[in-house]
Design a protein around this motif. Structure first.
Motif, PDB file in Angstrom:
ATOM      1  N   THR A 175       9.276  -0.503   2.374  1.00 53.74           N
ATOM      2  CA  THR A 175       8.366  -0.362   3.513  1.00 53.74           C
ATOM      3  C   THR A 175       7.149   0.496   3.196  1.00 53.74           C
ATOM      4  O   THR A 175       6.396   0.847   4.103  1.00 53.74           O
ATOM      5  CB  THR A 175       9.110   0.235   4.717  1.00 53.74           C
ATOM      6  OG1 THR A 175       9.694   1.488   4.342  1.00 53.74           O
ATOM      7  CG2 THR A 175      10.199  -0.711   5.208  1.00 53.74           C
ATOM      8  N   GLN A 176       6.953   0.850   1.922  1.00 54.33           N
ATOM      9  CA  GLN A 176       5.797   1.672   1.557  1.00 54.33           C
ATOM     10  C   GLN A 176       4.499   0.944   1.915  1.00 54.33           C
ATOM     11  O   GLN A 176       4.278  -0.187   1.509  1.00 54.33           O
ATOM     12  CB  GLN A 176       5.820   1.986   0.066  1.00 54.33           C
ATOM     13  CG  GLN A 176       4.740   2.940  -0.393  1.00 54.33           C
ATOM     14  CD  GLN A 176       4.892   4.333   0.232  1.00 54.33           C
ATOM     15  OE1 GLN A 176       6.003   4.756   0.529  1.00 54.33           O
ATOM     16  NE2 GLN A 176       3.797   5.010   0.447  1.00 54.33           N
ATOM     17  N   ASN A 177       3.669   1.584   2.667  1.00 56.12           N
ATOM     18  CA  ASN A 177       2.449   0.955   3.167  1.00 56.12           C
ATOM     19  C   ASN A 177       1.490   0.609   2.037  1.00 56.12           C
ATOM     20  O   ASN A 177       1.053   1.465   1.279  1.00 56.12           O
ATOM     21  CB  ASN A 177       1.745   1.894   4.155  1.00 56.12           C
ATOM     22  CG  ASN A 177       0.484   1.280   4.721  1.00 56.12           C
ATOM     23  OD1 ASN A 177       0.471   0.118   5.109  1.00 56.12           O
ATOM     24  ND2 ASN A 177      -0.590   2.062   4.777  1.00 56.12           N
ATOM     25  N   ALA A 226       7.088  -5.384   9.145  1.00 56.98           N
ATOM     26  CA  ALA A 226       7.595  -4.050   9.475  1.00 56.98           C
ATOM     27  C   ALA A 226       8.760  -3.650   8.584  1.00 56.98           C
ATOM     28  O   ALA A 226       9.017  -2.461   8.375  1.00 56.98           O
ATOM     29  CB  ALA A 226       8.011  -4.006  10.941  1.00 56.98           C
ATOM     30  N   LYS A 227       9.460  -4.647   8.038  1.00 55.86           N
ATOM     31  CA  LYS A 227      10.556  -4.378   7.119  1.00 55.86           C
ATOM     32  C   LYS A 227      10.112  -4.458   5.664  1.00 55.86           C
ATOM     33  O   LYS A 227      10.941  -4.418   4.752  1.00 55.86           O
ATOM     34  CB  LYS A 227      11.691  -5.387   7.358  1.00 55.86           C
ATOM     35  CG  LYS A 227      12.342  -5.286   8.727  1.00 55.86           C
ATOM     36  CD  LYS A 227      13.439  -6.328   8.872  1.00 55.86           C
ATOM     37  CE  LYS A 227      14.118  -6.232  10.236  1.00 55.86           C
ATOM     38  NZ  LYS A 227      15.174  -7.283  10.409  1.00 55.86           N
ATOM     39  N   GLY A 228       8.807  -4.555   5.469  1.00 54.60           N
ATOM     40  CA  GLY A 228       8.293  -4.668   4.114  1.00 54.60           C
ATOM     41  C   GLY A 228       8.435  -6.058   3.540  1.00 54.60           C
ATOM     42  O   GLY A 228       8.425  -6.238   2.316  1.00 54.60           O
ATOM     43  N   ASP A 241      -1.359  -4.173  -1.924  1.00 51.79           N
ATOM     44  CA  ASP A 241      -1.141  -5.491  -1.333  1.00 51.79           C
ATOM     45  C   ASP A 241      -1.428  -5.528   0.167  1.00 51.79           C
ATOM     46  O   ASP A 241      -1.102  -6.512   0.837  1.00 51.79           O
ATOM     47  CB  ASP A 241       0.299  -5.955  -1.586  1.00 51.79           C
ATOM     48  CG  ASP A 241       1.333  -5.174  -0.763  1.00 51.79           C
ATOM     49  OD1 ASP A 241       1.029  -4.034  -0.363  1.00 51.79           O
ATOM     50  OD2 ASP A 241       2.431  -5.701  -0.537  1.00 51.79           O
ATOM     51  N   GLY A 242      -2.035  -4.477   0.708  1.00 54.91           N
ATOM     52  CA  GLY A 242      -2.309  -4.448   2.133  1.00 54.91           C
ATOM     53  C   GLY A 242      -3.739  -4.854   2.451  1.00 54.91           C
ATOM     54  O   GLY A 242      -4.546  -5.128   1.558  1.00 54.91           O
ATOM     55  N   HIS A 267       2.203   5.839  -3.826  1.00 50.41           N
ATOM     56  CA  HIS A 267       1.549   5.636  -2.538  1.00 50.41           C
ATOM     57  C   HIS A 267       0.060   5.384  -2.728  1.00 50.41           C
ATOM     58  O   HIS A 267      -0.494   5.549  -3.822  1.00 50.41           O
ATOM     59  CB  HIS A 267       1.745   6.873  -1.653  1.00 50.41           C
ATOM     60  CG  HIS A 267       1.194   8.130  -2.258  1.00 50.41           C
ATOM     61  ND1 HIS A 267       1.855   8.831  -3.245  1.00 50.41           N
ATOM     62  CD2 HIS A 267       0.037   8.817  -2.035  1.00 50.41           C
ATOM     63  CE1 HIS A 267       1.144   9.884  -3.606  1.00 50.41           C
ATOM     64  NE2 HIS A 267       0.025   9.898  -2.891  1.00 50.41           N
ATOM     65  N   LEU A 268      -0.593   4.958  -1.658  1.00 50.58           N
ATOM     66  CA  LEU A 268      -2.042   4.824  -1.645  1.00 50.58           C
ATOM     67  C   LEU A 268      -2.678   6.158  -1.295  1.00 50.58           C
ATOM     68  O   LEU A 268      -2.082   6.973  -0.586  1.00 50.58           O
ATOM     69  CB  LEU A 268      -2.476   3.778  -0.609  1.00 50.58           C
ATOM     70  CG  LEU A 268      -2.059   2.328  -0.839  1.00 50.58           C
ATOM     71  CD1 LEU A 268      -2.614   1.454   0.285  1.00 50.58           C
ATOM     72  CD2 LEU A 268      -2.535   1.804  -2.184  1.00 50.58           C
TER      73      LEU A 268
END
Length: 709
Positions: free
Chosen positions: A351-353, A385-387, A649-650, A663-664
């Motif tokens: 789930t890492q944003n 929401a669950k990645g 990938d977001g 993380h970003l």
């Protein structure tokens, strides 16, 4: 498929029907005589249509569930249009056969496929104009009707409507075929056939699927109450659905139990006990498996989706896979897959944003490149929401930022093949330099690059350059070799699909006026020296296959996810595969492996290797894009070729930062391939290779150590 119906015994019975219509002729004459529309017209209508229906019944096979397994035969997914599991008569409990006969056709065991009294009564009523229609259909006739609706015409709404129409012509067509079946099929085969084809609500077809979905049992273990519930649903699966209409389902079940008493197949005291029991269906059901690869375990979804698309490219249609009842045994290694999945999840949580971590593993070989694992911290699904993601980010050119300096492999291979450089050739390597782009004119700006840091020697050998990755040396080498040779080498070694996408990782759009979108990468980068720095969309799976090609002595094979396919009858089905190719000489491949052998020892991933107490001889090349939106480690050890990529990938990509977790952010000096993409490799393969002897790398070929021109 297990039963005569499942094997479509109609194929041998229906043609014989056309030459044996004595009984059916009497039936048509007897029933059609009172009909006001005229016996001649009706008889012609029936005769004209039966031939077509008989042909359809003879050639149409029931949709069955296709099972996808790992290489050890463990199921990982099911693919289906209709959830149906075939069953033989002997695998159905007497309670079930007694219940369905009692409620649907009490004279089933004694009649000859049709019930003349019932049909005449229904025909007289329907033709009298008094309103409404009556039944009269036997189980054999219902078998024919349901086979048409659920098998022959399942994709044709208009035809299904006609199959259900309350017309005498339709009923007579069913009757003629039912008479023939009654003459040529055993009652047991007809009854099991009917119970295999009929719908039990939703997408559940056949008694075995229904027993599993509603009661978590098998049809041979159905109790009286369970069998009566299922038998009652057949008449109207929606109305008597125990989850949406529990009272109607209960009443209908009890009516069936009463009918069993009337039909003398159940004692009254047993009937009262059964009627007093609750519905007893599974909580939250019906419990049916996912019909797509999104139902696979978290380490198998992308693999399953790739296997499905691979088979479609080999000639299977989506409908074939969803209805064929195949067993698809894949090459997925459950131990490797689970181990690398755990490693990427530990590196980047699901789930890492905005951060994806893909990992692909392939087994090299001269005749096939078997895919062993395709995983990501993301799972294959539809809930962000669950990645989850519904895009196959492991197989597709989904890393739109690129694999960074791992693309220097292609420049090195092209230079060695052309004789421009060997592994020991010194390469000019200023700290920064501007280069003239291919095909440039006076208005084309130069391409300027700098090395990351000032500690690189000038010149630097190609061998040391592969370990420490200076940009200037490789851009200069790329310019000397020429873009056509470098791009062709990238294609040959493995980037077959990636280079066919545009600079956004999608299918080129010829209507676009922007070459980033209109041209495939193989054309777009012909005049761009940035290619060797890996700033183009790439498939993680294909980059793993680049390593596999080198480790196979220069033999490219398509990444193959399939060990075998067998049909519903257990027969092998051949799978067409693109032929393997010797794309570079074995000596070149071996020498390039030798050049890549220092990355985890003295190169860009050495610090992470030491932290992981890594000691196995391997090959590796890291990559980091300019703004750290993507980092990569591409390599291999023993008989495993692999790639690990961490990329944004977001919708709002940023610099990727190291940490726990990755993380970003804006961390000043972002992640590198050695610090973020390589650790999952060390983590996973330290476990997979524990206790195994090291496998030495091949020796370099002296012919590729120095330049030849």
């Amino acid at each position: 498929m297990g039963t005569n119906l499942a094997r479509v015994q109609l194929s041998r019975n229906v043609p014989r029907f056309l030459g044996s219509c004595a009984v059916a002729g009497v039936l048509v004459a007897g029933v059609a005589a009172p009909v006001a529309m005229g016996a001649g017209v009706l008889s012609n209508e029936v005769s004209d249509s039966v031939d077509g229906i008989s042909s359809s019944l003879a050639t149409s096979r029931q949709p069955l569930v296709t099972t996808v397994t790992d290489r050890d035969g463990n199921p990982i997914a099911t693919l289906f249009d209709q959830y149906r599991l075939p069953v033989t008569y002997n695998q159905i409990a007497p309670t079930m056969t007694a219940a369905i006969v009692a409620v649907e056709d009490r004279r089933f065991w004694s009649e000859g496929g049709v019930d003349p009294k019932g049909m005449v009564r229904a025909a007289l009523h329907d033709s009298s104009g008094s309103g409404g229609t009556q039944g009269g259909s036997t189980i054999t006739q219902q078998y024919v009707k349901n086979y048409l609706i659920n098998v022959v015409d399942r994709g044709d709404k208009a035809a299904q409507y006609a199959d259900r129409a309350d017309t005498i012509a339709r009923k007579l067509r069913e009757a003629k075929i039912a008479v023939q079946l009654g003459q040529t099929e055993s009652k047991q085969d007809i009854l099991s056939g009917y119970l295999n084809v009929v719908e039990f609500s939703g997408n559940i077809y056949g008694v075995r699927a229904a027993a599993q979905a509603y009661f978590h049992t098998t049809p041979d273990k159905l109790t009286v109450a369970q069998a009566a519930l299922l038998a009652g649903m057949v008449n109207n699966p929606n109305l008597y659905n125990p989850y949406t209409h529990p009272q109607q389902a209960l009443d209908r079940r009890n009516t069936v139990i009463d009918d069993m008493v009337t039909n003398r197949v159940l004692a009254e005291k047993d009937a009262e006990t059964a009627k007093a029991s609750p519905l007893g269906v599974v909580d939250g059901g019906p419990d049916i498996p996912s019909s797509t690869c999104m139902g696979a375990p978290d380490d198998a979804g992308f693999f399953c989706a790739y296997a499905e698309s691979y088979l479609e490219q080999a000639g299977f249609t989506a409908d074939d896979l969803e209805t064929g009842g195949y067993t698809i045994r894949t090459t997925m290694d459950p131990v490797v897959s689970r181990t690398v999945k755990d490693a990427v999840d530990a590196n980047v949580p699901p789930t890492q944003n905005g951060v994806a971590n893909t990992f692909a593993v392939i087994r090299p070989g001269n005749t096939t490149h078997e895919v062993l694992a395709m995983v990501a911290n993301r799972d294959y699904g539809t809930d962000p929401a669950k990645g989850e993601t519904s895009t196959n980010i492991v197989a597709n050119a989904s890393n739109v930022f690129g694999a960074g300096s791992s693309f220097k492999i292609f420049t090195s291979a092209a230079a060695m093949e052309a004789g421009v450089a060997g592994l020991d050739t010194p390469l000019p390597n200023q700290s920064g330099q501007c280069f003239t782009q291919p095909g440039a004119n006076q208005y084309t700006p130069q391409y300027c690059v700098q090395n990351d840091g000032t500690s690189y020697p000038d010149p630097i050998s190609l061998r040391d350059g592969l370990a420490t990755s200076p940009n200037v040396a490789f851009v200069g080498l790329e310019q000397k070799v020429g873009m056509p040779a470098v791009l062709d080498m990238a294609r040959r070694l493995g980037l077959r699909n990636s280079l066919n996408t545009n600079d956004a990782g999608a299918k080129p759009d010829p209507t676009s006026k922007d070459t980033r979108y209109s041209e495939p990468q193989s054309q777009y980068f012909q005049d761009k020296l940035s290619f060797t720095l890996g700033n183009s969309p790439v498939s993680p799976l294909e980059m793993a296959n680049v390593s596999a090609t080198l480790m196979s002595g220069g033999v490219w094979c398509p990444p193959n996810p399939i060990l075998s396919v067998t049909d519903r009858d257990g027969k092998d089905v051949p799978v067409r595969q693109q032929a393997c190719e010797q794309v570079v000489p074995a000596g070149l491949a071996n020498t390039l492996e030798a050049g890549l052998s220092q990355d985890t020892i003295s190169g860009t991933s050495a610090a992470a290797a030491r932290a992981a107490d890594w000691h196995h001889p391997d090959i590796g090349k890291t990559g980091t894009t300019q703004f750290s939106e993507s980092v990569a480690f591409v390599g291999g050890v023993d008989d495993y070729a692999l790639s690990s990529m961490v990329f944004a990938d977001g919708p709002h990509p940023q610099e990727i930062c190291p940490g726990t977790p990755v993380h970003l952010g804006e961390c000043g000096h972002g992640a590198f391939g050695g610090t973020v993409a390589a650790p999952p490799y060390f983590h996973a393969f330290s476990q997979l290779l524990a206790g195994k002897p090291d496998v030495p790398l091949p020796a370099a070929d002296p012919a590729y150590l120095t330049a030849r021109r």
